[in-house]
Design a protein around this motif. Structure first.
Motif, PDB file in Angstrom:
ATOM      1  N   ILE A 183      64.873  33.526  38.747  1.00  0.00           N
ATOM      2  CA  ILE A 183      63.432  33.270  38.744  1.00  0.00           C
ATOM      3  C   ILE A 183      63.087  32.299  37.616  1.00  0.00           C
ATOM      4  CG2 ILE A 183      61.144  34.313  38.534  1.00  0.00           C
ATOM      5  CD1 ILE A 183      62.376  36.946  39.503  1.00  0.00           C
ATOM      6  N   GLU A 184      62.302  31.306  37.934  1.00  0.00           N
ATOM      7  CA  GLU A 184      61.876  30.306  36.950  1.00  0.00           C
ATOM      8  C   GLU A 184      60.591  30.766  36.263  1.00  0.00           C
ATOM      9  OE1 GLU A 184      60.754  25.515  36.823  1.00  0.00           O
ATOM     10  OE2 GLU A 184      60.592  26.664  38.691  1.00  0.00           O
ATOM     11  N   VAL A 185      60.520  30.596  34.951  1.00  0.00           N
ATOM     12  CA  VAL A 185      59.316  30.909  34.187  1.00  0.00           C
ATOM     13  C   VAL A 185      58.725  29.604  33.657  1.00  0.00           C
ATOM     14  CG1 VAL A 185      58.366  32.095  32.160  1.00  0.00           C
ATOM     15  CG2 VAL A 185      60.131  33.205  33.544  1.00  0.00           C
ATOM     16  N   VAL A 186      57.462  29.374  33.976  1.00  0.00           N
ATOM     17  CA  VAL A 186      56.800  28.118  33.609  1.00  0.00           C
ATOM     18  C   VAL A 186      55.506  28.421  32.871  1.00  0.00           C
ATOM     19  CG1 VAL A 186      55.806  25.947  34.458  1.00  0.00           C
ATOM     20  CG2 VAL A 186      57.753  26.995  35.658  1.00  0.00           C
ATOM     21  N   GLU A 187      55.296  27.783  31.724  1.00  0.00           N
ATOM     22  CA  GLU A 187      54.031  27.917  31.014  1.00  0.00           C
ATOM     23  C   GLU A 187      53.029  26.921  31.578  1.00  0.00           C
ATOM     24  OE1 GLU A 187      54.937  29.715  26.626  1.00  0.00           O
ATOM     25  OE2 GLU A 187      54.918  27.547  26.813  1.00  0.00           O
ATOM     26  N   VAL A 188      51.849  27.394  31.946  1.00  0.00           N
ATOM     27  CA  VAL A 188      50.803  26.539  32.505  1.00  0.00           C
ATOM     28  C   VAL A 188      49.531  26.712  31.686  1.00  0.00           C
ATOM     29  CG1 VAL A 188      51.780  26.717  34.817  1.00  0.00           C
ATOM     30  CG2 VAL A 188      49.976  28.288  34.133  1.00  0.00           C
ATOM     31  N   SER A 189      48.636  25.771  31.818  1.00  0.00           N
ATOM     32  CA  SER A 189      47.390  25.793  31.051  1.00  0.00           C
ATOM     33  C   SER A 189      46.562  27.023  31.386  1.00  0.00           C
ATOM     34  CB  SER A 189      46.572  24.529  31.331  1.00  0.00           C
ATOM     35  OG  SER A 189      45.313  24.606  30.683  1.00  0.00           O
ATOM     36  N   GLU A 190      46.008  27.637  30.339  1.00  0.00           N
ATOM     37  CA  GLU A 190      45.170  28.806  30.508  1.00  0.00           C
ATOM     38  C   GLU A 190      43.683  28.455  30.404  1.00  0.00           C
ATOM     39  OE1 GLU A 190      45.413  31.779  27.478  1.00  0.00           O
ATOM     40  OE2 GLU A 190      45.650  33.399  28.909  1.00  0.00           O
ATOM     41  N   ARG A 191      43.400  27.166  30.208  1.00  0.00           N
ATOM     42  CA  ARG A 191      42.020  26.735  29.990  1.00  0.00           C
ATOM     43  C   ARG A 191      41.124  27.080  31.182  1.00  0.00           C
ATOM     44  NH1 ARG A 191      39.629  23.571  26.415  1.00  0.00           N
ATOM     45  NH2 ARG A 191      41.650  23.003  25.495  1.00  0.00           N
ATOM     46  N   ARG A 198      59.069  32.051  41.133  1.00  0.00           N
ATOM     47  CA  ARG A 198      58.479  31.346  39.988  1.00  0.00           C
ATOM     48  C   ARG A 198      57.397  32.224  39.375  1.00  0.00           C
ATOM     49  NH1 ARG A 198      56.149  25.257  39.163  1.00  0.00           N
ATOM     50  NH2 ARG A 198      54.337  25.777  37.887  1.00  0.00           N
ATOM     51  N   ILE A 199      57.392  32.288  38.039  1.00  0.00           N
ATOM     52  CA  ILE A 199      56.355  33.002  37.306  1.00  0.00           C
ATOM     53  C   ILE A 199      55.593  32.002  36.450  1.00  0.00           C
ATOM     54  CG2 ILE A 199      55.851  34.811  35.627  1.00  0.00           C
ATOM     55  CD1 ILE A 199      58.476  36.158  36.370  1.00  0.00           C
ATOM     56  N   ASN A 200      54.294  31.879  36.695  1.00  0.00           N
ATOM     57  CA  ASN A 200      53.433  31.069  35.839  1.00  0.00           C
ATOM     58  C   ASN A 200      52.891  31.946  34.719  1.00  0.00           C
ATOM     59  OD1 ASN A 200      53.790  28.853  37.466  1.00  0.00           O
ATOM     60  ND2 ASN A 200      51.774  28.923  38.418  1.00  0.00           N
ATOM     61  N   VAL A 201      53.116  31.533  33.478  1.00  0.00           N
ATOM     62  CA  VAL A 201      52.643  32.283  32.311  1.00  0.00           C
ATOM     63  C   VAL A 201      51.592  31.455  31.597  1.00  0.00           C
ATOM     64  CG1 VAL A 201      53.289  33.379  30.136  1.00  0.00           C
ATOM     65  CG2 VAL A 201      54.874  33.420  32.053  1.00  0.00           C
ATOM     66  N   GLY A 202      50.475  32.079  31.248  1.00  0.00           N
ATOM     67  CA  GLY A 202      49.411  31.370  30.543  1.00  0.00           C
ATOM     68  C   GLY A 202      49.890  30.861  29.193  1.00  0.00           C
ATOM     69  N   ASP A 203      49.703  29.587  28.947  1.00  0.00           N
ATOM     70  CA  ASP A 203      50.094  28.958  27.680  1.00  0.00           C
ATOM     71  C   ASP A 203      49.040  29.295  26.633  1.00  0.00           C
ATOM     72  OD1 ASP A 203      50.957  27.421  25.616  1.00  0.00           O
ATOM     73  OD2 ASP A 203      50.893  25.510  26.680  1.00  0.00           O
ATOM     74  N   LEU A 204      49.477  29.890  25.507  1.00  0.00           N
ATOM     75  CA  LEU A 204      48.531  30.346  24.491  1.00  0.00           C
ATOM     76  C   LEU A 204      48.173  29.279  23.476  1.00  0.00           C
ATOM     77  CD1 LEU A 204      49.954  33.886  23.759  1.00  0.00           C
ATOM     78  CD2 LEU A 204      48.138  33.216  25.306  1.00  0.00           C
ATOM     79  N   GLU A 205      48.575  28.041  23.686  1.00  0.00           N
ATOM     80  CA  GLU A 205      48.259  26.980  22.737  1.00  0.00           C
ATOM     81  C   GLU A 205      46.748  26.858  22.588  1.00  0.00           C
ATOM     82  OE1 GLU A 205      49.065  22.194  22.038  1.00  0.00           O
ATOM     83  OE2 GLU A 205      49.874  23.231  23.781  1.00  0.00           O
ATOM     84  N   GLY A 206      46.292  26.916  21.348  1.00  0.00           N
ATOM     85  CA  GLY A 206      44.870  26.794  21.083  1.00  0.00           C
ATOM     86  C   GLY A 206      44.111  28.099  21.144  1.00  0.00           C
ATOM     87  N   VAL A 207      44.827  29.234  21.339  1.00  0.00           N
ATOM     88  CA  VAL A 207      44.116  30.503  21.454  1.00  0.00           C
ATOM     89  C   VAL A 207      43.414  30.876  20.152  1.00  0.00           C
ATOM     90  CG1 VAL A 207      46.038  31.979  20.764  1.00  0.00           C
ATOM     91  CG2 VAL A 207      44.323  32.846  22.356  1.00  0.00           C
ATOM     92  N   ARG A 208      43.906  30.361  19.012  1.00  0.00           N
ATOM     93  CA  ARG A 208      43.268  30.659  17.731  1.00  0.00           C
ATOM     94  C   ARG A 208      42.219  29.620  17.345  1.00  0.00           C
ATOM     95  NH1 ARG A 208      48.659  32.447  16.553  1.00  0.00           N
ATOM     96  NH2 ARG A 208      48.705  34.610  15.909  1.00  0.00           N
ATOM     97  N   GLU A 209      42.055  28.561  18.138  1.00  0.00           N
ATOM     98  CA  GLU A 209      41.109  27.512  17.794  1.00  0.00           C
ATOM     99  C   GLU A 209      40.147  27.261  18.938  1.00  0.00           C
ATOM    100  OE1 GLU A 209      43.348  24.083  16.807  1.00  0.00           O
ATOM    101  OE2 GLU A 209      44.110  24.884  14.927  1.00  0.00           O
ATOM    102  N   ASP A 210      38.909  26.847  18.588  1.00  0.00           N
ATOM    103  CA  ASP A 210      37.958  26.482  19.620  1.00  0.00           C
ATOM    104  C   ASP A 210      38.087  25.001  19.933  1.00  0.00           C
ATOM    105  OD1 ASP A 210      36.729  25.126  17.531  1.00  0.00           O
ATOM    106  OD2 ASP A 210      35.242  26.698  17.189  1.00  0.00           O
ATOM    107  N   GLU A 211      37.187  24.471  20.737  1.00  0.00           N
ATOM    108  CA  GLU A 211      37.294  23.079  21.171  1.00  0.00           C
ATOM    109  C   GLU A 211      37.123  22.100  20.021  1.00  0.00           C
ATOM    110  OE1 GLU A 211      34.500  22.583  24.295  1.00  0.00           O
ATOM    111  OE2 GLU A 211      35.607  23.842  25.730  1.00  0.00           O
ATOM    112  N   ASP A 212      36.478  22.532  18.916  1.00  0.00           N
ATOM    113  CA  ASP A 212      36.275  21.660  17.760  1.00  0.00           C
ATOM    114  C   ASP A 212      37.408  21.763  16.752  1.00  0.00           C
ATOM    115  OD1 ASP A 212      33.829  20.838  18.797  1.00  0.00           O
ATOM    116  OD2 ASP A 212      32.783  22.563  17.904  1.00  0.00           O
TER     117      ASP A 212
END
Length: 437
Positions: free
Chosen positions: A338-346, A289-303
């Protein structure tokens, strides 16, 4: 059984006989692109929305330019345009422009435009437009209605092709006719479907991948080992090619088109080489299994506001096609079981993977992470990759750090570094200078 698709490049042996027909279809593809582009811009101005490819098909299926190609080939042109508009619409970079028109302008000595031509666009035929003679290495491609001179005229283009030795073209699913600007001739890309026995995973270990800008990928393994893949070549191309394209008199001209094509080919080669190398390393280390950092929100901050990464950082991020790389990695990993899974990068970049302490100030420099709690010091990107490896969307049972009782951080501080070379792909840093023939 697992279905995989392979693309084989082929030379057209009877090129002189079919060149004219392919030219006309390539020009027709450009004309249809321009018609659909104009329509999409009108819809955007009136509604503020980008039309979906299905809407484009419904709107333009009766248009004369739609009949310049086989129906499925016309549909593919509209799909590509919709994909390009969606990519532009979803970008946060103000320098991005919507997809341009495909045209080439010619000027006289005084700078006046004398005429305009359409470049030869790639034409895609799907199964309904293909008849394949695998025994004689020939393929028949259906003509567009506008290119049939009279009812009894030949309704297809018959091409004889040649592939590399030992390549068998079977279960042909798609044919792309691609014009090579440099050699001024057409070539074929033959997409075949293969079935292979569902592979068994090399093992039960997990790897973590942290995407980045300076290092395109940092990989951490459960065997207390880590690798870094600098993105220098990708960044260099990202600076060089836009500048060279900007020097061109016509952004849609022949020179600019060649530069765009070369840039795209180099990016694609980088992504495939990187994915291949990572998968090979995972097989060696028994990774299932490969965990890959999910880039959702990489262009935006918490606001929800756009993040400012600085002038060069924003340019790097703009050319950062990690989503595309992840798709390639997933495909190559799947073939190996091999399984590839996107996981939270927070918070993975500011959390110590040894003791779990979270602190924004622990990353003291771009490449150095120092934990004030446990006195650990290691490569910051590898720290993020290790936290991603320990993460799980299915359970939090693995989220607690565990590097052994001695908490050895030597492998975190000194990961292996692999540099990219055009001639031989990724090689260890100390060997890359010796890999050129």
């Amino acid at each position: 059984m697992l279905e995989v698709h392979r693309t084989h490049r082929a030379k057209i042996l009877n090129h002189s006989q079919v060149e004219d027909s392919l030219d006309r279809h390539g020009w027709s593809a450009s004309k249809l692109w321009n018609v659909a582009n104009y329509h999409s811009r009108q819809v955007w101005e009136e509604t503020g929305e980008i039309p979906h490819h299905e809407e484009l098909k419904d709107e333009l299926k009766t248009h004369p330019k739609y009949k310049g190609l086989h129906s499925q080939s016309s549909q593919r042109v509209l799909e590509e345009l919709a994909e390009a508009f969606n990519s532009w619409y979803s970008s946060d970079d103000d320098r991005d422009n919507p997809p341009g028109y495909r045209k080439r302008n010619y000027y006289d000595d005084e700078g006046r435009r004398v005429h305009e031509e359409h470049p030869r666009s790639t034409v895609t035929w799907k199964q309904n437009g293909i008849r394949h003679d695998s025994k004689n290495n020939r393929v028949r491609l259906s003509k567009g209605a506008n290119h049939k001179e009279h009812p009894r005229a030949r309704e297809y283009i018959l091409l004889e092709y040649e592939t590399r030795p030992n390549v068998e073209v079977e279960n042909l699913q798609q044919v792309r006719a691609v014009y090579d600007q440099q050699n001024e001739r057409w070539e074929l890309h033959l997409v075949c479907q293969d079935e292979i026995k569902t592979p068994t995973a090399p093992g039960n270990e997990t790897a973590g991948i942290d995407p980045g800008i300076s290092n395109f990928a940092a990989v951490a393994y459960s065997t207390e080992d880590a690798d870094l893949y600098p993105g220098n070549r990708l960044k260099q191309d990202g600076y060089y090619f836009p500048k060279e394209i900007a020097k061109c008199d016509d952004s849609s001209g022949e020179k600019a088109t060649r530069l765009y094509a070369k840039w795209s080919e180099r990016r694609t080669h980088f992504f495939h080489s990187l994915a291949k190398h990572i998968v090979e390393r995972c097989v060696e280390k028994g990774v299932g299994r490969i965990n890959v950092g999910d880039l959702e929100g990489v262009r935006e901050d918490e606001d929800g506001e756009s993040k400012n990464w600085g002038k060069h950082g924003n340019l790097d991020l703009h050319g950062w096609a990690f989503d595309r790389f992840t798709n390639i990695l997933e495909y190559k990993a799947k073939v190996e079981g091999i399984e590839v899974v996107e996981v939270s990068e927070r918070d993975t970049s500011k959390t110590c993977c040894v003791c779990g302490r979270e602190d924004d100030n622990q990353r003291v420099e771009r490449g150095l992470y120092v934990c004030e709690s446990c006195d650990a010091a290691f490569n910051a990107d590898v720290n993020g990759a290790e936290n991603i490896r320990l993460n799980s969307n299915e359970s939090n049972s693995e989220s607690a750090p565990s590097l052994g009782e001695d908490r050895s951080t030597g492998w975190l501080a000194q990961p292996g570094v692999y540099l990219y070379d055009l001639s031989c792909g990724f090689q260890p840093q100390r060997e890359v200078v010796d890999c050129k023939p």
